[in-house]
Design a protein around this motif. Sequence first.
Motif, PDB file in Angstrom:
ATOM      1  N   THR A  50       3.791 -10.577   1.482  1.00  0.00           N
ATOM      2  CA  THR A  50       2.962 -11.011   0.361  1.00  0.00           C
ATOM      3  C   THR A  50       1.542 -10.520   0.601  1.00  0.00           C
ATOM      4  N   GLN A  76       7.823   2.880  -2.094  1.00  0.00           N
ATOM      5  CA  GLN A  76       6.723   2.391  -2.918  1.00  0.00           C
ATOM      6  C   GLN A  76       7.008   0.961  -3.337  1.00  0.00           C
ATOM      7  N   ILE A  77       6.058   0.046  -3.073  1.00  0.00           N
ATOM      8  CA  ILE A  77       6.272  -1.361  -3.420  1.00  0.00           C
ATOM      9  C   ILE A  77       5.371  -1.833  -4.551  1.00  0.00           C
ATOM     10  N   TRP A  78       4.346  -1.032  -4.902  1.00  0.00           N
ATOM     11  CA  TRP A  78       3.471  -1.405  -6.010  1.00  0.00           C
ATOM     12  C   TRP A  78       2.689  -0.183  -6.450  1.00  0.00           C
ATOM     13  N   SER A  79       2.416  -0.095  -7.757  1.00  0.00           N
ATOM     14  CA  SER A  79       1.527   0.938  -8.274  1.00  0.00           C
ATOM     15  C   SER A  79       0.854   0.402  -9.526  1.00  0.00           C
ATOM     16  N   LYS A  80      -0.258   1.002  -9.875  1.00  0.00           N
ATOM     17  CA  LYS A  80      -0.962   0.617 -11.100  1.00  0.00           C
ATOM     18  C   LYS A  80      -0.127   1.075 -12.281  1.00  0.00           C
ATOM     19  N   SER A  81       0.084   0.193 -13.215  1.00  0.00           N
ATOM     20  CA  SER A  81       0.853   0.578 -14.404  1.00  0.00           C
ATOM     21  C   SER A  81       0.014   0.296 -15.637  1.00  0.00           C
ATOM     22  N   THR A  84      -5.502  -2.342 -16.347  1.00  0.00           N
ATOM     23  CA  THR A  84      -5.718  -3.257 -15.230  1.00  0.00           C
ATOM     24  C   THR A  84      -6.809  -4.235 -15.601  1.00  0.00           C
ATOM     25  N   VAL A  91       1.276  -9.750  -5.035  1.00  0.00           N
ATOM     26  CA  VAL A  91       2.375  -8.837  -4.747  1.00  0.00           C
ATOM     27  C   VAL A  91       3.283  -9.528  -3.735  1.00  0.00           C
ATOM     28  N   VAL A  93       7.143  -8.863  -1.824  1.00  0.00           N
ATOM     29  CA  VAL A  93       8.206  -7.879  -1.631  1.00  0.00           C
ATOM     30  C   VAL A  93       9.238  -8.421  -0.648  1.00  0.00           C
ATOM     31  N   TRP A 107      -2.039   1.853   1.640  1.00  0.00           N
ATOM     32  CA  TRP A 107      -2.661   1.767   0.322  1.00  0.00           C
ATOM     33  C   TRP A 107      -3.287   3.118   0.054  1.00  0.00           C
TER      34      TRP A 107
END
Length: 135
Positions: A50, A76-81, A84, A91, A93, A107
């Motif tokens: 977390t 990849q566990i997170w990206s900007k979509s 923002t 986050v 996982v 990062w």
Amino acid sequence: VVNNGEAASGSGALYYGNSSTWNYDSGVANSGTAKSPSFLVPASPEAKLTLKMWVHLESSSTYDKIFVKLMPIGVQIWSKSGATQQGWVDVSVPLQSYAGQNLYISWEFNTVDSVLNAYKGIFVDDVKVSACNNN
């Protein structure tokens, strides 16, 4: 790590940008990578990672790219979509698939261009690897 910026808890957080201007506008395209210390993923069905990220970037998905990855496996566990907001993003996982592996978090940020880079940027705080749901 900077103090007196945004922090989810305590007084400091990892920051990408210039702490004297509180933005990442250097006049040119810029990028950077931060890496956590390595950690052993616990052998637990409840193992998880977390973290909190304070995100204020250009809203276009073409620019100001941020990727969070589990390394060295490159997942990849997170990206900007898209758009923002100026605020904290939680986050979480699940890690049980990686039990017993030594990993670290990467990062990766890239402005891609030299315009619209006067946003506050990215702060990372409260990074935790836990073996049960109450941590």
